[in-house]
Design a protein around this motif. Structure first.
Motif, PDB file in Angstrom:
ATOM      1  N   ALA A   1      -6.395  -5.605  11.026  1.00  0.00           N
ATOM      2  CA  ALA A   1      -5.718  -4.925   9.915  1.00  0.00           C
ATOM      3  C   ALA A   1      -4.735  -3.872  10.413  1.00  0.00           C
ATOM      4  N   ASP A   2      -4.955  -3.341  11.596  1.00  0.00           N
ATOM      5  CA  ASP A   2      -4.033  -2.330  12.123  1.00  0.00           C
ATOM      6  C   ASP A   2      -2.928  -2.930  12.992  1.00  0.00           C
ATOM      7  N   GLY A   3      -2.770  -4.263  12.952  1.00  0.00           N
ATOM      8  CA  GLY A   3      -1.625  -4.906  13.582  1.00  0.00           C
ATOM      9  C   GLY A   3      -1.765  -5.270  15.033  1.00  0.00           C
TER      10      GLY A   3
ATOM     11  N   ALA B   1       0.758  -5.993   9.683  1.00  0.00           N
ATOM     12  CA  ALA B   1      -0.021  -4.828   9.247  1.00  0.00           C
ATOM     13  C   ALA B   1       0.678  -4.143   8.084  1.00  0.00           C
ATOM     14  N   GLY B   2       1.976  -3.986   8.177  1.00  0.00           N
ATOM     15  CA  GLY B   2       2.722  -3.381   7.085  1.00  0.00           C
ATOM     16  C   GLY B   2       2.770  -4.271   5.859  1.00  0.00           C
TER      17      GLY B   2
ATOM     18  N   GLY C   1      -1.389  -5.248  -0.620  1.00  0.00           N
ATOM     19  CA  GLY C   1      -2.555  -4.597  -1.221  1.00  0.00           C
ATOM     20  C   GLY C   1      -2.150  -3.537  -2.237  1.00  0.00           C
ATOM     21  N   ALA C   2      -1.092  -2.790  -1.930  1.00  0.00           N
ATOM     22  CA  ALA C   2      -0.613  -1.766  -2.861  1.00  0.00           C
ATOM     23  C   ALA C   2      -0.097  -2.396  -4.146  1.00  0.00           C
ATOM     24  N   VAL C   3       0.617  -3.505  -4.023  1.00  0.00           N
ATOM     25  CA  VAL C   3       1.109  -4.210  -5.203  1.00  0.00           C
ATOM     26  C   VAL C   3      -0.057  -4.794  -5.987  1.00  0.00           C
ATOM     27  N   ALA C   4      -1.050  -5.339  -5.300  1.00  0.00           N
ATOM     28  CA  ALA C   4      -2.216  -5.921  -5.972  1.00  0.00           C
ATOM     29  C   ALA C   4      -2.955  -4.888  -6.816  1.00  0.00           C
ATOM     30  N   GLN C   5      -2.943  -3.644  -6.400  1.00  0.00           N
ATOM     31  CA  GLN C   5      -3.615  -2.586  -7.162  1.00  0.00           C
ATOM     32  C   GLN C   5      -2.939  -2.327  -8.503  1.00  0.00           C
TER      33      GLN C   5
ATOM     34  N   THR D   1      -6.245  -6.686 -13.531  1.00  0.00           N
ATOM     35  CA  THR D   1      -7.432  -7.521 -13.301  1.00  0.00           C
ATOM     36  C   THR D   1      -7.707  -7.781 -11.821  1.00  0.00           C
ATOM     37  N   SER D   2      -6.920  -7.193 -10.932  1.00  0.00           N
ATOM     38  CA  SER D   2      -7.071  -7.414  -9.493  1.00  0.00           C
ATOM     39  C   SER D   2      -8.082  -6.449  -8.885  1.00  0.00           C
ATOM     40  N   ASP D   3      -8.705  -6.892  -7.806  1.00  0.00           N
ATOM     41  CA  ASP D   3      -9.586  -5.995  -7.056  1.00  0.00           C
ATOM     42  C   ASP D   3      -8.800  -5.208  -6.002  1.00  0.00           C
ATOM     43  N   GLY D   4      -7.490  -5.411  -5.955  1.00  0.00           N
ATOM     44  CA  GLY D   4      -6.631  -4.680  -5.029  1.00  0.00           C
ATOM     45  C   GLY D   4      -6.567  -5.271  -3.637  1.00  0.00           C
ATOM     46  N   GLU D   5      -7.226  -6.393  -3.430  1.00  0.00           N
ATOM     47  CA  GLU D   5      -7.229  -7.022  -2.111  1.00  0.00           C
ATOM     48  C   GLU D   5      -6.170  -8.120  -2.048  1.00  0.00           C
ATOM     49  N   MET D   6      -5.498  -8.223  -0.917  1.00  0.00           N
ATOM     50  CA  MET D   6      -4.516  -9.269  -0.679  1.00  0.00           C
ATOM     51  C   MET D   6      -5.246 -10.505  -0.183  1.00  0.00           C
ATOM     52  N   ASN D   7      -4.943 -11.667  -0.775  1.00  0.00           N
ATOM     53  CA  ASN D   7      -5.532 -12.920  -0.316  1.00  0.00           C
ATOM     54  C   ASN D   7      -4.539 -13.755   0.483  1.00  0.00           C
ATOM     55  N   LEU D   8      -3.335 -13.928  -0.066  1.00  0.00           N
ATOM     56  CA  LEU D   8      -2.332 -14.772   0.574  1.00  0.00           C
ATOM     57  C   LEU D   8      -0.939 -14.281   0.213  1.00  0.00           C
TER      58      LEU D   8
END
Length: 135
Positions: free
Chosen positions: A30-32, A53-54, A60-64, A68-75
Protein backbone atom coordinates in the motif's frame (compact mmCIF):
# COMPACT_ATOMS: atom_id res chain seq x y z
CA UNK A 1 6.86 -11.02 2.80
CA UNK A 2 9.99 -9.88 0.99
CA UNK A 3 11.54 -13.32 1.53
CA UNK A 4 8.69 -14.86 -0.51
CA UNK A 5 9.34 -12.86 -3.72
CA UNK A 6 10.55 -15.90 -5.67
CA UNK A 7 7.41 -17.83 -4.78
CA UNK A 8 5.26 -15.31 -6.68
CA UNK A 9 6.87 -16.05 -10.05
CA UNK A 10 4.71 -19.03 -10.97
CA UNK A 11 1.53 -17.29 -9.84
CA UNK A 12 2.20 -14.18 -11.88
CA UNK A 13 3.42 -16.20 -14.87
CA UNK A 14 0.09 -18.02 -14.94
CA UNK A 15 -1.75 -14.70 -15.28
CA UNK A 16 0.79 -13.49 -17.87
CA UNK A 17 0.39 -16.63 -19.97
CA UNK A 18 -3.41 -16.67 -19.64
CA UNK A 19 -4.18 -13.17 -20.92
CA UNK A 20 -2.79 -11.90 -24.25
CA UNK A 21 -1.17 -8.49 -24.26
CA UNK A 22 0.23 -8.24 -20.72
CA UNK A 23 3.38 -6.12 -20.61
CA UNK A 24 4.07 -6.13 -16.85
CA UNK A 25 2.59 -7.45 -13.62
CA UNK A 26 3.50 -5.87 -10.28
CA UNK A 27 2.53 -6.83 -6.74
CA UNK A 28 3.00 -3.88 -4.43
CA UNK A 29 2.46 -2.77 -0.87
CA UNK A 30 0.00 0.00 0.00
CA UNK A 31 2.93 2.36 0.51
CA UNK A 32 4.21 1.80 -3.04
CA UNK A 33 7.01 -0.71 -2.57
CA UNK A 34 7.36 -3.50 -5.12
CA UNK A 35 6.87 -6.94 -3.59
CA UNK A 36 7.12 -8.92 -6.83
CA UNK A 37 6.96 -8.46 -10.58
CA UNK A 38 6.68 -10.49 -13.75
CA UNK A 39 7.90 -9.14 -17.10
CA UNK A 40 9.01 -5.57 -17.64
CA UNK A 41 12.13 -3.94 -16.28
CA UNK A 42 12.71 -3.84 -12.51
CA UNK A 43 13.11 -0.04 -12.51
CA UNK A 44 9.85 0.38 -14.42
CA UNK A 45 8.11 -1.95 -11.93
CA UNK A 46 9.39 0.22 -9.07
CA UNK A 47 8.02 3.35 -10.76
CA UNK A 48 4.65 1.67 -11.37
CA UNK A 49 4.49 0.54 -7.73
CA UNK A 50 5.22 4.05 -6.48
CA UNK A 51 2.58 5.57 -8.77
CA UNK A 52 0.03 2.95 -7.68
CA UNK A 53 0.31 4.05 -4.05
CA UNK A 54 -1.04 7.45 -5.00
CA UNK A 55 -3.68 6.02 -7.31
CA UNK A 56 -5.09 3.61 -4.72
CA UNK A 57 -5.20 6.42 -2.18
CA UNK A 58 -7.05 8.65 -4.65
CA UNK A 59 -9.51 5.86 -5.52
CA UNK A 60 -10.17 5.24 -1.83
CA UNK A 61 -10.86 8.93 -1.25
CA UNK A 62 -13.33 8.99 -4.13
CA UNK A 63 -14.97 5.77 -2.88
CA UNK A 64 -15.67 7.47 0.45
CA UNK A 65 -17.89 9.95 -1.40
CA UNK A 66 -20.26 7.18 -2.47
CA UNK A 67 -22.84 6.86 0.32
CA UNK A 68 -23.22 3.08 -0.04
CA UNK A 69 -19.46 2.40 -0.31
CA UNK A 70 -17.23 1.08 2.44
CA UNK A 71 -14.53 3.44 1.16
CA UNK A 72 -12.28 0.65 -0.08
CA UNK A 73 -10.91 0.53 -3.63
CA UNK A 74 -11.47 -2.79 -5.41
CA UNK A 75 -10.46 -2.17 -9.03
CA UNK A 76 -9.23 0.77 -11.09
CA UNK A 77 -9.04 0.48 -14.88
CA UNK A 78 -7.47 3.19 -17.00
CA UNK A 79 -7.70 3.04 -20.77
CA UNK A 80 -4.88 4.86 -22.55
CA UNK A 81 -3.79 5.22 -26.15
CA UNK A 82 -1.99 1.94 -26.73
CA UNK A 83 -3.22 -0.05 -23.77
CA UNK A 84 -4.71 -0.45 -20.34
CA UNK A 85 -3.70 -0.17 -16.71
CA UNK A 86 -5.38 -2.25 -13.98
CA UNK A 87 -5.00 -1.92 -10.21
CA UNK A 88 -6.79 -4.35 -7.91
CA UNK A 89 -6.83 -4.75 -4.14
CA UNK A 90 -5.12 -8.08 -3.51
CA UNK A 91 -4.89 -8.62 0.23
CA UNK A 92 -4.20 -6.72 3.41
CA UNK A 93 -2.12 -3.70 2.35
CA UNK A 94 -1.26 -5.27 -1.01
CA UNK A 95 -2.27 -4.58 -4.61
CA UNK A 96 -1.95 -6.24 -7.99
CA UNK A 97 -1.14 -3.97 -10.95
CA UNK A 98 -1.08 -4.95 -14.62
CA UNK A 99 -0.04 -2.99 -17.70
CA UNK A 100 -1.35 -4.41 -20.99
CA UNK A 101 -1.46 -3.47 -24.64
CA UNK A 102 -4.57 -3.08 -26.80
CA UNK A 103 -4.93 -6.84 -27.41
CA UNK A 104 -6.09 -7.21 -23.83
CA UNK A 105 -9.86 -7.37 -23.31
CA UNK A 106 -10.65 -5.52 -20.05
CA UNK A 107 -13.40 -7.88 -18.85
CA UNK A 108 -11.19 -10.92 -19.42
CA UNK A 109 -8.27 -9.26 -17.62
CA UNK A 110 -10.24 -8.19 -14.56
CA UNK A 111 -11.83 -11.65 -14.25
CA UNK A 112 -8.41 -13.32 -14.41
CA UNK A 113 -6.94 -10.87 -11.90
CA UNK A 114 -9.88 -11.48 -9.56
CA UNK A 115 -9.42 -15.27 -9.87
CA UNK A 116 -5.74 -14.90 -9.02
CA UNK A 117 -6.48 -12.71 -6.01
CA UNK A 118 -9.13 -15.14 -4.73
CA UNK A 119 -6.74 -18.10 -5.02
CA UNK A 120 -3.68 -16.47 -3.53
CA UNK A 121 -4.92 -13.31 -1.81
CA UNK A 122 -3.88 -14.48 1.63
CA UNK A 123 -0.28 -14.67 0.33
CA UNK A 124 -0.49 -11.20 -1.22
CA UNK A 125 -0.23 -9.22 1.96
CA UNK A 126 2.21 -6.66 3.15
CA UNK A 127 2.57 -6.09 6.89
CA UNK A 128 2.58 -2.46 8.02
CA UNK A 129 5.95 -0.78 8.48
CA UNK A 130 7.08 1.71 11.07
CA UNK A 131 10.34 3.62 10.51
CA UNK A 132 11.17 1.35 7.60
CA UNK A 133 10.80 -1.83 9.64
CA UNK A 134 8.02 -4.42 9.40
CA UNK A 135 5.88 -4.41 12.55
Amino acid sequence: MIQQRANFDWMLKELYDGVPGIEMIVVLSADGLRIARYAGAPDAADRVAAACAGLQSLAGAVAQEIPTSDGEMNLVVIEMNGGYFYLMAAGANAYLAVLADVRCEPGHMSANMRDLVVRIGSHLTSPPRHSGQTV
